[in-house]
Write a protein that holds these residues in place. Structure first.
Motif, PDB file in Angstrom:
ATOM      1  N   GLN A   1      -2.687  65.188  10.301  1.00  0.00           N
ATOM      2  CA  GLN A   1      -3.018  66.299   9.401  1.00  0.00           C
ATOM      3  C   GLN A   1      -3.183  67.604  10.168  1.00  0.00           C
ATOM      4  O   GLN A   1      -2.893  68.692   9.653  1.00  0.00           O
ATOM      5  N   ALA A   2      -3.639  67.509  11.429  1.00  0.00           N
ATOM      6  CA  ALA A   2      -3.846  68.704  12.253  1.00  0.00           C
ATOM      7  C   ALA A   2      -2.560  69.189  12.912  1.00  0.00           C
ATOM      8  O   ALA A   2      -2.586  70.196  13.617  1.00  0.00           O
ATOM      9  N   GLY A   3      -1.455  68.473  12.713  1.00  0.00           N
ATOM     10  CA  GLY A   3      -0.173  68.917  13.230  1.00  0.00           C
ATOM     11  C   GLY A   3       0.324  68.197  14.460  1.00  0.00           C
ATOM     12  O   GLY A   3       1.431  68.477  14.942  1.00  0.00           O
ATOM     13  N   TYR A   4      -0.456  67.264  15.016  1.00  0.00           N
ATOM     14  CA  TYR A   4      -0.010  66.512  16.190  1.00  0.00           C
ATOM     15  C   TYR A   4       1.148  65.594  15.808  1.00  0.00           C
ATOM     16  O   TYR A   4       1.238  65.109  14.669  1.00  0.00           O
ATOM     17  N   LYS A   5       2.029  65.330  16.764  1.00  0.00           N
ATOM     18  CA  LYS A   5       3.192  64.471  16.540  1.00  0.00           C
ATOM     19  C   LYS A   5       2.840  63.055  16.990  1.00  0.00           C
ATOM     20  O   LYS A   5       2.925  62.730  18.181  1.00  0.00           O
ATOM     21  N   VAL A   6       2.401  62.229  16.050  1.00  0.00           N
ATOM     22  CA  VAL A   6       2.026  60.850  16.364  1.00  0.00           C
ATOM     23  C   VAL A   6       3.300  60.005  16.350  1.00  0.00           C
ATOM     24  O   VAL A   6       3.870  59.735  15.291  1.00  0.00           O
ATOM     25  N   VAL A   7       3.758  59.603  17.534  1.00  0.00           N
ATOM     26  CA  VAL A   7       5.059  58.931  17.649  1.00  0.00           C
ATOM     27  C   VAL A   7       4.944  57.414  17.736  1.00  0.00           C
ATOM     28  O   VAL A   7       5.949  56.707  17.571  1.00  0.00           O
ATOM     29  N   ALA A   8       3.751  56.882  18.000  1.00  0.00           N
ATOM     30  CA  ALA A   8       3.611  55.430  18.143  1.00  0.00           C
ATOM     31  C   ALA A   8       2.207  54.993  17.765  1.00  0.00           C
ATOM     32  O   ALA A   8       1.227  55.655  18.102  1.00  0.00           O
ATOM     33  N   VAL A   9       2.129  53.846  17.076  1.00  0.00           N
ATOM     34  CA  VAL A   9       0.847  53.201  16.764  1.00  0.00           C
ATOM     35  C   VAL A   9       1.054  51.694  16.868  1.00  0.00           C
ATOM     36  O   VAL A   9       2.177  51.200  16.797  1.00  0.00           O
ATOM     37  N   SER A  10      -0.050  50.965  17.028  1.00  0.00           N
ATOM     38  CA  SER A  10       0.067  49.507  17.085  1.00  0.00           C
ATOM     39  C   SER A  10      -1.203  48.864  16.566  1.00  0.00           C
ATOM     40  O   SER A  10      -2.271  49.478  16.550  1.00  0.00           O
ATOM     41  N   ASP A  11      -1.063  47.605  16.128  1.00  0.00           N
ATOM     42  CA  ASP A  11      -2.230  46.784  15.809  1.00  0.00           C
ATOM     43  C   ASP A  11      -2.094  45.470  16.567  1.00  0.00           C
ATOM     44  O   ASP A  11      -1.278  45.363  17.487  1.00  0.00           O
ATOM     45  N   SER A  12      -2.875  44.469  16.188  1.00  0.00           N
ATOM     46  CA  SER A  12      -2.870  43.223  16.955  1.00  0.00           C
ATOM     47  C   SER A  12      -1.529  42.491  16.894  1.00  0.00           C
ATOM     48  O   SER A  12      -1.234  41.645  17.743  1.00  0.00           O
ATOM     49  N   GLN A  13      -0.686  42.828  15.899  1.00  0.00           N
ATOM     50  CA  GLN A  13       0.617  42.158  15.761  1.00  0.00           C
ATOM     51  C   GLN A  13       1.738  42.847  16.523  1.00  0.00           C
ATOM     52  O   GLN A  13       2.818  42.285  16.689  1.00  0.00           O
ATOM     53  N   GLY A  14       1.514  44.076  16.977  1.00  0.00           N
ATOM     54  CA  GLY A  14       2.565  44.817  17.662  1.00  0.00           C
ATOM     55  C   GLY A  14       2.573  46.264  17.219  1.00  0.00           C
ATOM     56  O   GLY A  14       1.670  46.709  16.495  1.00  0.00           O
ATOM     57  N   GLY A  15       3.606  47.016  17.657  1.00  0.00           N
ATOM     58  CA  GLY A  15       3.600  48.441  17.395  1.00  0.00           C
ATOM     59  C   GLY A  15       4.907  49.004  16.889  1.00  0.00           C
ATOM     60  O   GLY A  15       5.939  48.321  16.848  1.00  0.00           O
ATOM     61  N   LEU A  16       4.848  50.282  16.510  1.00  0.00           N
ATOM     62  CA  LEU A  16       6.002  51.028  16.010  1.00  0.00           C
ATOM     63  C   LEU A  16       6.148  52.311  16.810  1.00  0.00           C
ATOM     64  O   LEU A  16       5.152  52.952  17.145  1.00  0.00           O
ATOM     65  N   TYR A  17       7.391  52.683  17.084  1.00  0.00           N
ATOM     66  CA  TYR A  17       7.670  53.930  17.797  1.00  0.00           C
ATOM     67  C   TYR A  17       8.793  54.668  17.088  1.00  0.00           C
ATOM     68  O   TYR A  17       9.838  54.079  16.759  1.00  0.00           O
ATOM     69  N   ALA A  18       8.593  55.946  16.833  1.00  0.00           N
ATOM     70  CA  ALA A  18       9.628  56.798  16.253  1.00  0.00           C
ATOM     71  C   ALA A  18       9.587  58.135  16.981  1.00  0.00           C
ATOM     72  O   ALA A  18       8.588  58.850  16.902  1.00  0.00           O
ATOM     73  N   GLU A  19      10.639  58.458  17.695  1.00  0.00           N
ATOM     74  CA  GLU A  19      10.662  59.669  18.516  1.00  0.00           C
ATOM     75  C   GLU A  19      10.422  60.924  17.686  1.00  0.00           C
ATOM     76  O   GLU A  19       9.804  61.887  18.156  1.00  0.00           O
ATOM     77  N   GLN A  20      10.891  60.903  16.430  1.00  0.00           N
ATOM     78  CA  GLN A  20      10.719  62.080  15.570  1.00  0.00           C
ATOM     79  C   GLN A  20       9.313  62.188  15.000  1.00  0.00           C
ATOM     80  O   GLN A  20       8.955  63.186  14.374  1.00  0.00           O
TER      81      GLN A  20
END
Length: 439
Positions: free
Chosen positions: A240-259
């Motif tokens: 919401q503050a404008g940061y580019k969050v490109v990757a997150v993960s939980d106990s099952q694994g993670g997601l990455y999107a360069e955009q």
């Protein structure tokens, strides 16, 4: 007298020994009496209990529970209760040790405590979890209290569980005792803003520190390990503050999107389907967007500006510290970087902002909840967040100033700041020099 020795412990285990080493560098800059150091050798009190639970199928399971009150010089113990398979006395003692310094760093009238039960909560029904939670309070009721030791949520515990615990304690004591537990449902005396407090506190610290490095949100990439209550809310606030969050993960694994990921859509999808997928949602329609599936380990080594470990301890060690590419690490989890990795990261010029500062928003709003419970006067969300922001910004600036003046890391600066306050409180009860020189 300038203390040059570390805080010893007579029976050190691996995690606690590693936690203790964080003080060694800080102690070189702190004038602390030998009496005060001696009193930090041992936890004030430790309790190990067994909790028998009648399961839904009629069988009996017995779970191991723990509570440690490390120090209460500055006030009653304060610390969360976690439900996790890896909970042990070693872990709980280490977390209580960290809480002691966290409360001193934020200038809260609390000592450090922690508790936990060794189990996988996902394997229990809600009825079994309630029986377990109430059984834990049955076992430790004489060890805790609004003026002794106050509980709070932690890993895999939540407001509902805290409500059960407060209710059970009230039944045992035969009086309503909301101040024994924080992080409760609002309708049971919980505070506005408690659920988001750790994430909001971390955000206020990040927003205070990043301008010092001439970073602006829109040009700053972020990876967050841990997409639960804290990590998910923090990801949303940063997005919401404008940061580019490109990757997150939980106990099952993670997601990455360069955009960059659409965090609100991702949180909505996970809440509805209990799994993560990189999506963009409009109302109830969600479409999958281009992304990569990555592991938790891969997320830690992504080429991003900011890395936020928000899961469990010991995620960055001497085994992977050389692979970290982030320029700034904000510890939202407790102890996600061990002391050996700390040295490697510092030598590589990577800034690490320590857990006892960055994740202190939770215990700060827990303090606010405790104050509200005891006074009977309750604040709205705006007032809670404003007071949280004031406290986090003030102590972040104080820690930054100490780090610059002494030319030490932010972790060392945080411990120096906390030790100064702890030392003053411990010495106020009397020292060797006071009694020898008295009249």
């Amino acid at each position: 007298m300038l203390a040059q020795t570390s805080v010893p412990t007579p029976k050190e285990s691996s995690l606690f020994a590693d936690a203790r080493t964080r003080l060694d560098r800080a102690l070189k800059y702190v004038s602390m009496s030998e009496d005060a150091l001696g009193r930090l050798k041992y936890p004030k009190a430790s309790l190990c209990v067994s909790i028998p639970v009648r399961m839904d199928n009629g069988s009996l399971s017995v779970f191991q529970g723990y509570r440690v009150r490390y120090d209460d010089t500055r006030g009653p113990g304060k610390g969360g209760v976690r439900y996790h398979p890896n909970v042990s006395m070693d872990e709980v003692q280490s977390l209580a040790f960290w809480m002691t310094f966290k409360c001193a760093l934020l200038n809260l009238p609390f000592g450090g405590a922690k508790g936990g039960i060794a189990l996988n909560p996902k394997e229990l029904s809600r009825q079994e979890l309630e029986r377990l939670s109430r059984g834990y309070i049955d076992a430790i009721a004489d060890f805790i209290g609004p003026d002794i030791d106050i509980l709070a949520p932690d890993v895999y515990t939540n407001a509902t569980i805290m409500g059960w615990m407060m209710d059970q304690y009230s039944i045992i004591k035969r009086k309503v005792s909301p101040a024994v537990v924080t992080g409760k449902p609002v309708m049971m005396g919980g505070s506005q803003g408690r659920e988001s407090a750790t994430a909001m506190g971390a955000y206020y610290a990040i927003a205070t520190l990043l301008p010092k490095f001439d970073l602006i949100p829109e040009q700053t990439t972020v990876a967050i390990q841990g997409f639960g209550n804290v990590g998910g809310i923090l990801a949303d606030v940063l997005w919401q503050a404008g940061y580019k969050v490109v990757a997150v993960s939980d106990s099952q694994g993670g997601l990455y999107a360069e955009q960059g990921l659409d965090i609100p859509s991702l949180r909505q999808y996970k809440a509805e389907r209990k799994t993560m997928k990189a999506v963009y949602c409009q109302d109830t329609v969600c479409n999958v967007v281009e992304h990569q599936t990555i592991s938790n380990e891969e997320l830690l080594t992504l080429d991003v500006d900011i890395l936020i470990p928000a899961a469990l301890e010991n995620q960055i060690t001497e085994l992977n510290a050389a692979d970290i590419q982030a320029k700034y690490i904000f510890e939202v989890a407790n102890g996600p970087i061990n002391s050996a990795a700390d040295r490697i990261l510092e030598d590589r010029g990577i800034y690490v902002f320590p857990d006892i500062l960055i994740n202190a928003g939770g215990v700060t709003v827990s303090y606010f909840e405790w104050v509200q419970n005891r006074s009977g006067l309750y604040w709205n969300l705006e007032k809670v967040n404003q007071r949280l922001k004031e406290r986090m910004v003030e102590e972040t600036e104080n820690t930054w100033k100490i780090g610059k003046e002494l030319d030490v890391s932010m972790r060392a600066a945080a411990y120096i700041h906390a030790l100064n306050r702890l030392g003053e409180a411990l010495d106020a009860k009397g020292t060797r020099d006071y009694y020898l020189n008295g009249h």
